[in-house]
Design a protein around this motif. Sequence first.
Motif, PDB file in Angstrom:
ATOM      1  N   GLU A  64      57.613 -11.076 -23.851  1.00 11.44           N
ATOM      2  CA  GLU A  64      58.700 -11.344 -24.787  1.00 11.44           C
ATOM      3  C   GLU A  64      58.279 -11.040 -26.217  1.00 11.44           C
ATOM      4  N   ARG A  65      57.055 -11.420 -26.577  1.00 11.85           N
ATOM      5  CA  ARG A  65      56.573 -11.101 -27.923  1.00 11.85           C
ATOM      6  C   ARG A  65      56.460  -9.591 -28.111  1.00 11.85           C
ATOM      7  N   MET A  66      56.013  -8.887 -27.074  1.00  7.83           N
ATOM      8  CA  MET A  66      55.867  -7.447 -27.182  1.00  7.83           C
ATOM      9  C   MET A  66      57.236  -6.765 -27.291  1.00  7.83           C
ATOM     10  N   LYS A  67      58.232  -7.291 -26.570  1.00  2.56           N
ATOM     11  CA  LYS A  67      59.586  -6.745 -26.700  1.00  2.56           C
ATOM     12  C   LYS A  67      60.112  -6.960 -28.110  1.00  2.56           C
ATOM     13  N   GLY A  68      59.841  -8.145 -28.665  1.00  2.00           N
ATOM     14  CA  GLY A  68      60.261  -8.413 -30.032  1.00  2.00           C
ATOM     15  C   GLY A  68      59.585  -7.492 -31.033  1.00  2.00           C
ATOM     16  N   PHE A  69      58.305  -7.238 -30.814  1.00  2.00           N
ATOM     17  CA  PHE A  69      57.562  -6.347 -31.708  1.00  2.00           C
ATOM     18  C   PHE A  69      58.141  -4.934 -31.653  1.00  2.00           C
ATOM     19  N   ARG A  70      58.359  -4.431 -30.447  1.00  2.00           N
ATOM     20  CA  ARG A  70      58.891  -3.074 -30.296  1.00  2.00           C
ATOM     21  C   ARG A  70      60.289  -2.961 -30.904  1.00  2.00           C
ATOM     22  N   SER A  71      61.120  -3.972 -30.676  1.00  2.00           N
ATOM     23  CA  SER A  71      62.472  -3.964 -31.223  1.00  2.00           C
ATOM     24  C   SER A  71      62.454  -3.941 -32.749  1.00  2.00           C
ATOM     25  N   ASP A  72      61.561  -4.744 -33.341  1.00  2.00           N
ATOM     26  CA  ASP A  72      61.472  -4.773 -34.806  1.00  2.00           C
ATOM     27  C   ASP A  72      60.964  -3.447 -35.365  1.00  2.00           C
ATOM     28  N   VAL A  73      60.025  -2.812 -34.676  1.00  2.00           N
ATOM     29  CA  VAL A  73      59.536  -1.507 -35.113  1.00  2.00           C
ATOM     30  C   VAL A  73      60.665  -0.483 -35.097  1.00  2.00           C
ATOM     31  N   LEU A  74      61.471  -0.501 -34.048  1.00  2.00           N
ATOM     32  CA  LEU A  74      62.601   0.432 -33.963  1.00  2.00           C
ATOM     33  C   LEU A  74      63.588   0.201 -35.097  1.00  2.00           C
ATOM     34  N   ARG A  75      63.879  -1.044 -35.410  1.00  2.00           N
ATOM     35  CA  ARG A  75      64.833  -1.332 -36.477  1.00  2.00           C
ATOM     36  C   ARG A  75      64.282  -0.895 -37.834  1.00  2.00           C
ATOM     37  N   LEU A  76      63.002  -1.096 -38.050  1.00  2.00           N
ATOM     38  CA  LEU A  76      62.391  -0.640 -39.304  1.00  2.00           C
ATOM     39  C   LEU A  76      62.495   0.877 -39.441  1.00  2.00           C
TER      40      LEU A  76
END
Length: 497
Positions: free
Chosen positions: A438-450
């Motif tokens: 879940e933390r890794m999904k959050g990290f990847r999602s935030d990178v995409l949004r940035l």
Amino acid sequence: MSYKAQMNGGGESYSGIVPAKRSNEGRGGPKEIVEGRPLTKENTEEPNSYRTPSRESEPNGLDRVRQAARQDKEVRFTALLHHVNIDLLRSSYYSLKRRAAAGVDGMTWQEYGEGLEDRLADLHGRIHSGGYQAKPSRRVWIPKTDGRQRPLGIAALEDKIAQRAVGTVLNQIWEEDFQGFSYGFRQERSQHEALDALYVGITQKKVNWVLDLDIKSFFDKIGHEWMIKFVEHRIGDQRVVRLIQKWLKAGVMDDGRWFETEEGTPQGSVISPILANLYLHHVLDLWVKAWRKKVAQGEVIIVRYADDAVLGFQNREDADRFLKELQERVRKFGLELHPDKTRLIEFGRYAAERRKKRGEGKPETFNFLGFTHICGRSRKGYFTVIRKTIGKRMAAKLKDIRQKLRKRMHESIQENLKWLQSVVRGYFQYHAVPDNQERMKGFRSDVLRLWFRQIRRRSQKHRWTWTRFLERLGVLIPPVEVLHPWPNERFAARYPR
């Protein structure tokens, strides 16, 4: 009995080559299954090994040093400096990072490589004649996640080469002495091995209380006199001892001013991790080993990585007594436990149940090597330790990515794609452990949004929508997948009982 005398006792000179095949038994130092596992066979490669025409690997000088250290834990080595030869200095040079920042001399790795053999011959001559002088470290400050700054000392390139070579020799001895629960900055040992050992210890041993240790400003408070005493416990070659003294006393350059170092060893220098391990080996590890055997009433586990350590106790009385006596122990050697970061918490398979009966909340958590450790249950209802990336660490990483994306605003999409793929892949390589998806999904999602925001800001007439971005570019960012096995599986495979 001196090392030289021991080696000559059988009629064989120290420089002679023993025509026997090198054994793999016990290489890399003793390692136990958290506490008390037997020696296992390993295949760690040593530097400077070579093959004879018969293809049998013969022990070289460093191998014989290690064999002698393994056979006699009390022997002092009186002749070591001759192992620091040009071949070892050359190997040390090539093992350094090519793009590392320069020290006070401004010398880069590439510049030193011009005329390398002449430079190494000159360095070798000064080391053996006593004419070598260590240069002060260049101090730089890097931000920490809590807003403070950490001082780093960048050594001159020539000092890095000498320190790496001497450290290679000394490690042949000290690796045979260090305890199995010590993992930081050691050959064939990693942060994930330490994490595995801690997981196995908490889940398979009787652990009800966890002591999260933090030594305040450890690298800055190392006592030089104590350090030399610890070095001389095994090292009788005063030429090597004087080299270490030169590195400790070289001082630091900060904003053009030289400052004397009466204590501590600069973080960032090649020799510092080796000396730090030696210091804590004598101050903490050997003491913990004796305390657990002679004083503790219940089970005690320990995992140490550099100056970070976590201990597990079966009994609260043992934990309280240990903490009190440890404070006195480290104070004797000029150290201090951090009053805010050193915590004793209730943790383990019965922690949640006991706290619920007392009307208290969930068990507290602790951080170790980038992960928050949480008491949890598996899908089958068994106790487990859930590990999640520390929230503040992940936020700091995302902030760093955002800042770098701003600087890369005008670079092509392909260049930024390649860079982000490398960043995300590297982050997953460390953090993608079981139960952390879940933390890794959050990290990847935030990178995409940035990245999406950066692309939209590049032009006022952008045509990118979120859906189109995900279909065209988002799918090219590495997906979330668990890259590490369960700790108990990997630990059992690496260290079978």
